[in-house]
Design a protein around this motif. Structure first.
Motif, PDB file in Angstrom:
ATOM      1  N   ARG A  92      -0.328  21.166  18.011  1.00  0.00           N
ATOM      2  CA  ARG A  92       0.798  22.001  18.431  1.00  0.00           C
ATOM      3  C   ARG A  92       1.941  21.088  18.877  1.00  0.00           C
ATOM      4  O   ARG A  92       1.711  20.111  19.606  1.00  0.00           O
ATOM      5  N   VAL A  93       3.147  21.411  18.454  1.00  0.00           N
ATOM      6  CA  VAL A  93       4.335  20.626  18.799  1.00  0.00           C
ATOM      7  C   VAL A  93       5.401  21.561  19.350  1.00  0.00           C
ATOM      8  O   VAL A  93       5.594  22.673  18.834  1.00  0.00           O
ATOM      9  N   ALA A  94       6.082  21.129  20.399  1.00  0.00           N
ATOM     10  CA  ALA A  94       7.197  21.883  20.968  1.00  0.00           C
ATOM     11  C   ALA A  94       8.373  20.945  21.186  1.00  0.00           C
ATOM     12  O   ALA A  94       8.192  19.755  21.482  1.00  0.00           O
ATOM     13  N   GLY A  96      12.065  20.770  23.319  1.00  0.00           N
ATOM     14  CA  GLY A  96      12.830  21.416  24.379  1.00  0.00           C
ATOM     15  C   GLY A  96      13.961  20.535  24.860  1.00  0.00           C
ATOM     16  O   GLY A  96      14.062  19.358  24.495  1.00  0.00           O
ATOM     17  N   VAL A 102      12.650  25.830  25.704  1.00  0.00           N
ATOM     18  CA  VAL A 102      11.918  25.475  24.491  1.00  0.00           C
ATOM     19  C   VAL A 102      12.745  25.936  23.296  1.00  0.00           C
ATOM     20  O   VAL A 102      13.057  27.115  23.154  1.00  0.00           O
ATOM     21  N   GLU A 105       8.869  25.597  18.407  1.00  0.00           N
ATOM     22  CA  GLU A 105       7.448  25.376  18.676  1.00  0.00           C
ATOM     23  C   GLU A 105       6.633  25.851  17.489  1.00  0.00           C
ATOM     24  O   GLU A 105       6.958  26.863  16.872  1.00  0.00           O
ATOM     25  N   GLU A 106       5.582  25.103  17.161  1.00  0.00           N
ATOM     26  CA  GLU A 106       4.746  25.484  16.027  1.00  0.00           C
ATOM     27  C   GLU A 106       3.365  24.859  16.189  1.00  0.00           C
ATOM     28  O   GLU A 106       3.213  23.766  16.742  1.00  0.00           O
ATOM     29  N   LEU A 130      10.446  20.389  12.859  1.00  0.00           N
ATOM     30  CA  LEU A 130      11.009  21.206  13.926  1.00  0.00           C
ATOM     31  C   LEU A 130      12.390  20.715  14.352  1.00  0.00           C
ATOM     32  O   LEU A 130      13.284  21.526  14.644  1.00  0.00           O
ATOM     33  N   ARG A 367      -0.630  27.459  25.216  1.00  0.00           N
ATOM     34  CA  ARG A 367       0.593  26.665  25.247  1.00  0.00           C
ATOM     35  C   ARG A 367       0.647  25.710  26.438  1.00  0.00           C
ATOM     36  O   ARG A 367       1.572  24.896  26.522  1.00  0.00           O
ATOM     37  N   VAL A 370       0.873  21.804  25.552  1.00  0.00           N
ATOM     38  CA  VAL A 370       2.074  21.317  24.882  1.00  0.00           C
ATOM     39  C   VAL A 370       3.280  21.422  25.811  1.00  0.00           C
ATOM     40  O   VAL A 370       4.172  20.550  25.799  1.00  0.00           O
ATOM     41  N   LEU A 371       3.337  22.471  26.646  1.00  0.00           N
ATOM     42  CA  LEU A 371       4.411  22.545  27.631  1.00  0.00           C
ATOM     43  C   LEU A 371       4.228  21.475  28.702  1.00  0.00           C
ATOM     44  O   LEU A 371       5.209  20.923  29.224  1.00  0.00           O
TER      45      LEU A 371
END
Length: 399
Positions: A92-94, A96, A102, A105-106, A130, A367, A370-371
């Motif tokens: 998972r990548v985010a 921000g 954010v 995100e995917e 992204l 999430r 990743v957050l």
């Protein structure tokens, strides 16, 4: 040239205190900045005005306690942070900004048997996709946070023994990803990042001392003490999954018997239900069945909660946290697991510690890590570059 203790040195320090407070919180009213930093309201007002004129912060009208107030956040143009989270079966990548928004995100599935090189290549491609989709220049990236499910050596960044991503043991994902992306990379284990994510965005907000318990393929804890992640000198603090509950219990992957992980981790728990629900049973499905009233699933989840509670009681006696946040898919069981945790804490923790403790489910679900990776960059980056790069052209340099 500034002299320590001089007026200009004090002013610089106050600027950095305000920027740091806003950077970590995402946004604060001026009254909240004053409480957080200990600066007077007048000093905060003057500093916010200066930072706004220099383009470092944005100020927007808001309300606080029914009164009009001004919300202060870092400028959306100040920089971009990226979070990358590797799990047992996912990537998972985010992306921000420094105002805690954010932008993209995917997530995509990841083969558990993939090598570190294959995984990091996938991460590089997903970050690039992204960034392009969000219309962001790669030059705006100030750092990347990377989460991996295993112990990280604090000094070297080398990943230690892990049964979750076996092809990664002995690699240095921090250096490898930094070489691919050309920006600083900060790495930590998934439990610590889950704690950071919940602390900044989720169920840990407002707490300065908490433990985030993640129950998945393994069992780990992220510990927050005085508002900061505690990793220990070797980076292995929080390995709650290897607290011994039964010296005659099952052999754990660490070589000991009866660790919490052997009573709570998915790979040990789900087989207990295979005869009734088949070998394709997942934690999410077990929770779903339990919530629908299935007695076997409810019993297993209750037992897991009691075992976790025993370990949490030990944490309470040692560290006396004010809040425990349960993460992972098991948290979706709600009171079916939280109730037994509280019962064990009440039974095994000293009464004063048990009375002060809140046990709550995580608010971020899948999430949180990743957050937390985004929050890791925000916590590790410095403030000097923000002050230098955004000062007005005719303003004196802040040495």
């Amino acid at each position: 040239m500034e002299t320590p203790g001089s007026q200009s040195s004090l002013h610089r320090a106050n600027l950095e205190r305000v920027v740091r407070a806003v950077r970590m919180a995402g946004s604060l009213t001026q009254a909240e900045i004053a409480r957080t930093t200990g600066l007077s309201a007048a000093t905060v007002s003057n500093i916010v005005r200066e930072l706004k004129d220099g383009g470092t912060v944005e100020v927007t009208p808001t309300s606080s306690g029914g009164r009009r107030a001004r919300s202060v956040s870092l400028s959306g143009d100040s920089g971009i942070v990226v979070g990358v989270d590797f799990g047992h079966t996912h990537l998972r990548v985010a992306v921000g900004n420094l105002a805690h928004r954010v932008l993209a995100e995917e997530a995509e599935p990841l083969d558990v048997d993939a090598s570190a090189e294959q995984g990091l290549q996938r991460a590089e491609q997903l970050v690039g996709r992204l960034i392009t989709a969000a219309g962001i220049s790669p030059g705006k990236i100030v750092g990347v946070g990377l989460g991996v499910p295993g112990p990280i050596d604090v000094e070297s960044g080398v990943l230690g023994s892990t049964a979750i991503l076996p092809g990664w043991v002995g690699t240095n994902p921090r250096e490898d990803l930094a070489a691919r992306l050309g920006v600083p990379v900060h790495v930590d284990n998934d439990a610590n990042l889950g704690a950071l994510g919940e602390l900044v965005w989720g169920a840990g907000r407002g707490a300065t001392d908490l433990a985030y318990i993640k129950v998945a393929s393994g069992v780990g804890a992220g510990l927050v003490i005085n508002g900061r992640i505690y990793r220990g000198p070797g980076g292995t603090a929080g390995e709650i999954g290897h607290i011994t509950l039964d010296e005659s219990g099952p052999v754990c992957r660490c070589g000991n018997r009866g660790c919490l992980e052997t009573f709570a981790a998915a790979r040990h728990v789900l087989p207990l239900l295979h005869s009734a629900h088949g070998t394709d049973l997942t934690v999410a499905r077990m929770v779903e069945l339990a919530r629908a009233g299935d007695p076997g699933c409810r019993r297993v989840i209750g037992d897991v909660g009691r075992h976790i509670g025993s370990a949490v009681a030990s944490l309470c006696n040692l560290l006396n946290p004010s809040r425990v946040v349960l993460g992972g898919e098991l948290a979706e069981a709600g009171e079916l697991v939280l109730g037994p945790i509280r019962e064990s804490v009440s039974r095994y923790a000293i009464p004063s510690a048990a009375r002060q403790l809140e046990v709550v489910p995580g608010a971020l679900g899948g999430r949180s890590e990743v957050l937390g990776a985004l929050a890791l960059v925000l916590s590790e980056m410095g403030d000097s570059s923000l002050l230098e790069e955004t000062r007005p052209a005719d303003a004196p340099a802040l040495a």
